[in-house]
Scaffold this active site. Sequence first.
Site, PDB file in Angstrom:
ATOM      1  N   ALA A   1      17.020  78.211  77.934  1.00 56.86           N
ATOM      2  CA  ALA A   1      16.923  77.285  79.062  1.00 56.86           C
ATOM      3  C   ALA A   1      15.752  76.311  78.943  1.00 56.86           C
ATOM      4  CB  ALA A   1      16.815  78.076  80.362  1.00 56.86           C
ATOM      5  N   ASN A   2      15.039  76.343  77.820  1.00 60.19           N
ATOM      6  CA  ASN A   2      13.881  75.450  77.698  1.00 60.19           C
ATOM      7  C   ASN A   2      14.241  74.094  77.094  1.00 60.19           C
ATOM      8  OD1 ASN A   2      14.103  77.247  75.238  1.00 60.19           O
ATOM      9  ND2 ASN A   2      12.719  75.677  74.459  1.00 60.19           N
TER      10      ASN A   2
ATOM     11  N   SER B   1      31.984  75.626  71.487  1.00 57.45           N
ATOM     12  CA  SER B   1      32.022  74.254  70.957  1.00 57.45           C
ATOM     13  C   SER B   1      33.420  73.986  70.434  1.00 57.45           C
ATOM     14  CB  SER B   1      31.018  74.131  69.813  1.00 57.45           C
ATOM     15  OG  SER B   1      31.319  72.999  69.025  1.00 57.45           O
TER      16      SER B   1
ATOM     17  N   TYR C   1      28.677  78.139  61.648  1.00 53.72           N
ATOM     18  CA  TYR C   1      28.515  77.697  63.042  1.00 53.72           C
ATOM     19  C   TYR C   1      29.878  77.776  63.739  1.00 53.72           C
ATOM     20  CZ  TYR C   1      27.604  74.867  67.168  1.00 53.72           C
ATOM     21  OH  TYR C   1      27.483  74.441  68.469  1.00 53.72           O
TER      22      TYR C   1
HETATM   23  N1  LIG Z   1      24.546  69.472  71.664  1.00 56.55           N
HETATM   24  C1  LIG Z   1      25.852  69.454  71.415  1.00 56.55           C
HETATM   25  O1  LIG Z   1      26.446  68.397  71.074  1.00 56.55           O
HETATM   26  C2  LIG Z   1      26.663  70.714  71.528  1.00 56.55           C
HETATM   27  C3  LIG Z   1      28.030  70.646  71.253  1.00 56.55           C
HETATM   28  C4  LIG Z   1      28.788  71.807  71.347  1.00 56.55           C
HETATM   29  C5  LIG Z   1      28.195  73.002  71.698  1.00 56.55           C
HETATM   30  N2  LIG Z   1      26.844  73.039  71.953  1.00 56.55           N
HETATM   31  C6  LIG Z   1      26.270  74.347  72.321  1.00 56.55           C
HETATM   32  O2  LIG Z   1      25.424  74.175  73.431  1.00 56.55           O
HETATM   33  C7  LIG Z   1      24.453  75.224  73.467  1.00 56.55           C
HETATM   34  C8  LIG Z   1      23.085  74.659  73.794  1.00 56.55           C
HETATM   35  O3  LIG Z   1      22.652  73.831  72.738  1.00 56.55           O
HETATM   36  P1  LIG Z   1      21.849  72.464  72.949  1.00 56.55           P
HETATM   37  O4  LIG Z   1      22.735  71.382  72.461  1.00 56.55           O
HETATM   38  O5  LIG Z   1      21.276  72.401  74.314  1.00 56.55           O
HETATM   39  O6  LIG Z   1      20.705  72.636  71.841  1.00 56.55           O
HETATM   40  P2  LIG Z   1      19.119  72.839  71.941  1.00 56.55           P
HETATM   41  O7  LIG Z   1      18.518  71.710  72.683  1.00 56.55           O
HETATM   42  O8  LIG Z   1      18.678  73.071  70.543  1.00 56.55           O
HETATM   43  O9  LIG Z   1      18.974  74.175  72.777  1.00 56.55           O
HETATM   44  C9  LIG Z   1      19.278  75.410  72.199  1.00 56.55           C
HETATM   45  C10 LIG Z   1      18.483  76.477  72.899  1.00 56.55           C
HETATM   46  O10 LIG Z   1      18.778  77.738  72.264  1.00 56.55           O
HETATM   47  C11 LIG Z   1      17.544  78.379  72.000  1.00 56.55           C
HETATM   48  N3  LIG Z   1      17.603  79.348  70.913  1.00 56.55           N
HETATM   49  C12 LIG Z   1      17.837  79.132  69.595  1.00 56.55           C
HETATM   50  N4  LIG Z   1      17.707  80.279  68.910  1.00 56.55           N
HETATM   51  C13 LIG Z   1      17.374  81.236  69.814  1.00 56.55           C
HETATM   52  C14 LIG Z   1      17.069  82.616  69.726  1.00 56.55           C
HETATM   53  N5  LIG Z   1      17.026  83.262  68.557  1.00 56.55           N
HETATM   54  N6  LIG Z   1      16.792  83.295  70.861  1.00 56.55           N
HETATM   55  C15 LIG Z   1      16.783  82.670  72.053  1.00 56.55           C
HETATM   56  N7  LIG Z   1      17.028  81.352  72.197  1.00 56.55           N
HETATM   57  C16 LIG Z   1      17.323  80.654  71.085  1.00 56.55           C
HETATM   58  C17 LIG Z   1      16.585  77.238  71.679  1.00 56.55           C
HETATM   59  O11 LIG Z   1      15.232  77.708  71.768  1.00 56.55           O
HETATM   60  P3  LIG Z   1      14.021  76.900  71.033  1.00 56.55           P
HETATM   61  O12 LIG Z   1      13.840  75.629  71.795  1.00 56.55           O
HETATM   62  O13 LIG Z   1      12.899  77.845  71.127  1.00 56.55           O
HETATM   63  O14 LIG Z   1      14.500  76.640  69.630  1.00 56.55           O
HETATM   64  C18 LIG Z   1      16.972  76.271  72.789  1.00 56.55           C
HETATM   65  O15 LIG Z   1      16.372  76.634  73.986  1.00 56.55           O
HETATM   66  C19 LIG Z   1      24.539  75.911  72.099  1.00 56.55           C
HETATM   67  O16 LIG Z   1      25.223  77.138  72.247  1.00 56.55           O
HETATM   68  C20 LIG Z   1      25.364  74.947  71.255  1.00 56.55           C
HETATM   69  O17 LIG Z   1      26.096  75.631  70.261  1.00 56.55           O
HETATM   70  C21 LIG Z   1      26.075  71.920  71.883  1.00 56.55           C
END
Ligand SMILES: NC(=O)c1ccc[n+]([C@@H]2O[C@H](COP(=O)([O-])OP(=O)(O)OC[C@H]3O[C@@H](n4cnc5c(N)ncnc54)[C@H](OP(=O)(O)O)[C@@H]3O)[C@@H](O)[C@H]2O)c1
Length: 326
Positions: free
Chosen positions: A47-48, A182, A207
């Site tokens: 959530a950060n 995704s 992935y």
């Molecule tokens: N962005 C897109 O276009 C997109 C598209 C399809 C699906 N998604 C999905 O959306 C979700 C959120 O991603 P986002 O796009 O918001 O990316 P993001 O900004 O990188 O956020 C991902 C979050 O997951 C955390 N995380 C990673 N590894 C972790 C671990 N070992 N333990 C606990 N937390 C962990 C990260 O923590 P840190 O900040 O500490 O690294 C961050 O808070 C993901 O499941 C991703 O697969 C995103």
Amino acid sequence: MAPAALTAALLGGGLLLAAWRWLRAAARPGAGAGASMRGKTVIITGANSGLGRAAATELLRMQARVIMGCRDRARAERAAREIRAELGEREAAEGGGELVVRELDLASLRSVRAFCHRVLQEEPRLDVLINNAGIFQCPYMKTEDGFEMQFGVNHLGHFLLTNLLLGLLKNSAPSRIVVVSSKLYKYGEINFEDLNSEISYNKSFCYSRSKLANILFARELARRLEGTGVTVNSLHPGIVRTNLGRHVNIPLLAKPLFNLVSWAFFKTPLEGAQTSIYLASSPDVEGVSGKYFGDCKEEELLPKAMDDLVARKLWDISEVMVGLLK
Ligand SMILES: NC(=O)c1ccc[n+]([C@@H]2O[C@H](COP(=O)([O-])OP(=O)(O)OC[C@H]3O[C@@H](n4cnc5c(N)ncnc54)[C@H](OP(=O)(O)O)[C@@H]3O)[C@@H](O)[C@H]2O)c1
């Protein structure tokens, strides 16, 4: 084309893009508009940053008690401070919502167990669990327990987390589980013979496999939870401008173009988080379970994501891998 005409075309195009982008941002999306989450407790993993952070902000605005499950305490505390500042003292004080930071590293089963232990000790109820954290196309790495990182974090860590919190979710029913997958699941397969990618590793495939596992998990869990009042649905957020691509190398010269395109055409985190917020809070999906959503609407899945035999086998193997079943 003459240089003057080219400059004018570029400037005109840039201005149009900026106006379109501004209009999109001004039309503030509101999947949870009007809904109240007062008295409800929500856990959001990751959530950060990105989608998780946007969902945390909006659910706090809706007066929920939001528990941010994050792997890095400093990053999480900073995000929590910024979210509170964004909402403003007045909105936060009047709202009755609360933002709580708890350490949770999904790449460590020990950490998942410790997080759940604390939640079970401290929280009398849990209304919504949003399995949002994710890692994308990293180089070959293993979790603390020896699992391939993307499968380990995106699927197995959340598998254990959800299972350990199921009792509390059931006691708090009606309650909801939201699984962020995704559209890239389409390119994955559950290759049971090499779940740790020791024979071969392809970061894109892994992935996609982990995101296919998210959907199969959500469907199998929905089946197991029938009649309990706990619903579980999965979603794809679209293409969103977040930190997810941190492991993707974009050549230096292509970066400005990528930034421009992503700024113009990708969703903002708030736009991308709408379906998570909708599934977590909307009365429209009360009692709906085992479905897959995009843009706050149910969508169809490919047959590979609806294969109940694969879903059950994946469940059974995951139980053994995370140590729920010896
Ligand atoms: N962005 C897109 O276009 C997109 C598209 C399809 C699906 N998604 C999905 O959306 C979700 C959120 O991603 P986002 O796009 O918001 O990316 P993001 O900004 O990188 O956020 C991902 C979050 O997951 C955390 N995380 C990673 N590894 C972790 C671990 N070992 N333990 C606990 N937390 C962990 C990260 O923590 P840190 O900040 O500490 O690294 C961050 O808070 C993901 O499941 C991703 O697969 C995103």
